[in-house]
Design a protein around this motif. Structure first.
Motif, PDB file in Angstrom:
ATOM      1  N   SER A  38       0.806  -1.183   0.142  1.00  0.00           N
ATOM      2  CA  SER A  38      -0.154   0.143   0.056  1.00  0.00           C
ATOM      3  C   SER A  38       0.866   1.444  -0.009  1.00  0.00           C
ATOM      4  O   SER A  38       1.984   1.132   0.362  1.00  0.00           O
ATOM      5  CB  SER A  38      -0.857   0.132   1.127  1.00  0.00           C
ATOM      6  N   SER A  39       0.073   2.392  -0.393  1.00  0.00           N
ATOM      7  CA  SER A  39       0.908   3.665  -0.162  1.00  0.00           C
ATOM      8  C   SER A  39       1.580   3.900   1.132  1.00  0.00           C
ATOM      9  O   SER A  39       2.451   4.382   1.414  1.00  0.00           O
ATOM     10  CB  SER A  39      -0.128   4.858  -0.485  1.00  0.00           C
ATOM     11  N   TYR A  40       0.714   3.627   2.207  1.00  0.00           N
ATOM     12  CA  TYR A  40       1.087   3.657   3.565  1.00  0.00           C
ATOM     13  C   TYR A  40       2.473   2.966   4.056  1.00  0.00           C
ATOM     14  O   TYR A  40       3.264   3.431   4.690  1.00  0.00           O
ATOM     15  CB  TYR A  40       0.124   3.170   4.597  1.00  0.00           C
ATOM     16  N   THR A  41       2.419   1.665   3.407  1.00  0.00           N
ATOM     17  CA  THR A  41       3.685   0.895   3.541  1.00  0.00           C
ATOM     18  C   THR A  41       5.049   1.680   2.984  1.00  0.00           C
ATOM     19  O   THR A  41       5.999   1.807   3.503  1.00  0.00           O
ATOM     20  CB  THR A  41       3.619  -0.543   2.537  1.00  0.00           C
ATOM     21  N   LEU A  83       5.328   4.646   2.833  1.00  0.00           N
ATOM     22  CA  LEU A  83       5.373   5.837   3.395  1.00  0.00           C
ATOM     23  C   LEU A  83       6.290   5.670   4.651  1.00  0.00           C
ATOM     24  O   LEU A  83       7.300   6.340   5.151  1.00  0.00           O
ATOM     25  CB  LEU A  83       4.134   6.507   3.642  1.00  0.00           C
ATOM     26  N   SER A 117      -3.320   3.299   8.181  1.00  0.00           N
ATOM     27  CA  SER A 117      -3.298   4.210   7.009  1.00  0.00           C
ATOM     28  C   SER A 117      -4.392   4.981   7.131  1.00  0.00           C
ATOM     29  O   SER A 117      -4.649   5.821   5.956  1.00  0.00           O
ATOM     30  CB  SER A 117      -3.453   3.025   5.902  1.00  0.00           C
ATOM     31  N   GLN A 147       1.583  12.296  10.699  1.00  0.00           N
ATOM     32  CA  GLN A 147       0.077  11.900  10.801  1.00  0.00           C
ATOM     33  C   GLN A 147      -0.867  13.095  11.183  1.00  0.00           C
ATOM     34  O   GLN A 147      -1.939  13.257  10.777  1.00  0.00           O
ATOM     35  CB  GLN A 147      -0.188  10.555  11.216  1.00  0.00           C
ATOM     36  N   LEU A 190      -3.423   9.073   6.200  1.00  0.00           N
ATOM     37  CA  LEU A 190      -3.222   9.189   4.752  1.00  0.00           C
ATOM     38  C   LEU A 190      -4.416   9.069   3.832  1.00  0.00           C
ATOM     39  O   LEU A 190      -4.497   9.722   2.861  1.00  0.00           O
ATOM     40  CB  LEU A 190      -2.123   7.973   4.424  1.00  0.00           C
ATOM     41  N   THR A 206      -4.245   2.767  -0.977  1.00  0.00           N
ATOM     42  CA  THR A 206      -4.174   3.288   0.568  1.00  0.00           C
ATOM     43  C   THR A 206      -5.367   2.593   1.221  1.00  0.00           C
ATOM     44  O   THR A 206      -5.476   2.091   2.146  1.00  0.00           O
ATOM     45  CB  THR A 206      -4.181   4.724   0.797  1.00  0.00           C
TER      46      THR A 206
END
Length: 205
Positions: free
Chosen positions: A2-5, A7, A72, A26, A75, A113
């Motif tokens: 994911s995008s969060y991973t 980040l 996540s 955050q 985000l 995300t």
């Protein structure tokens, strides 16, 4: 992944494995999200509604709760509001192919995300076509949107595909979350499927 991973990986690469750095980021995303919500409400309604929306967002207890977790959610909220803010802003100065491409990139990031954000793709495609339904402009805008989605989605999905069993078209947990919310007995409460333990280990088994 994911995008969060990505980040988290980037922050840990720069600052080391320090969750406090993630929490600070955050919190900043949460503050920016409040401003974005105010801008969206001001464009769609009036300053009074915008002020009420900002007050409600600033006092919503779950936002600081999630900002203090390695999840996540912050985000995803930020990307959702930023995409909405841009979509409302662009038609004021003309919605060109670059803007449609940019919208696709943002949507691709959001889709990697938030588990169920892939359902926004047909909605956004329909909205772009409605902005200028002329026979020549609509297909080009739709193509730019799809290219943007493919670019950002691929940049996040392809590296992990080389290290795992294959390429997945949905973000992590999208299937299980969609099932929990839409199966015939769904009533809004969290109920894992039969035979699955509602734990982190259970999700991996």
């Amino acid at each position: 992944a994911s995008s969060y991973t990505y980040l988290l990986a980037s922050l840990y690469r720069i600052a080391g494995p320090r969750p406090d750095v993630v929490w600070v980021l955050q919190v900043l995303l949460g503050l920016v999200s409040c401003v974005l919500l105010w801008r969206i409400a001001r464009r769609l309604f009036d300053p009074t509604v915008a002020a009420v929306a900002l007050a409600l967002a600033g006092t919503y207890a779950l936002w600081p709760f999630y900002e203090g977790q390695l999840l996540s959610t912050s985000l995803g909220v930020f990307l959702s509001l930023f995409l909405c803010d841009r979509l409302l802003k662009w038609p004021e100065k003309g919605l060109g192919l670059i803007e449609c491409l940019y919208a696709g990139v943002l949507l691709g990031l959001l889709m990697r995300t938030v588990n169920v954000a892939f359902g926004l793709l047909p909605c956004l495609a329909w909205w772009l076509i409605r902005q200028d339904p002329t026979p020549r402009a609509a297909p080009r805008r739709l193509a730019a949107l799809l290219v943007g989605v493919a670019v950002s989605w691929s940049l996040l999905a392809l590296p992990s595909a080389r290290r795992r069993d294959g390429l997945t078209f949905l973000p992590p947990h999208a299937g299980i979350n969609s099932y929990i919310g839409n199966h015939p007995q769904a009533d809004g409460a969290f109920r894992p499927p039969a035979g699955m333990r509602p734990t982190q280990r259970g999700l991996l088994e």
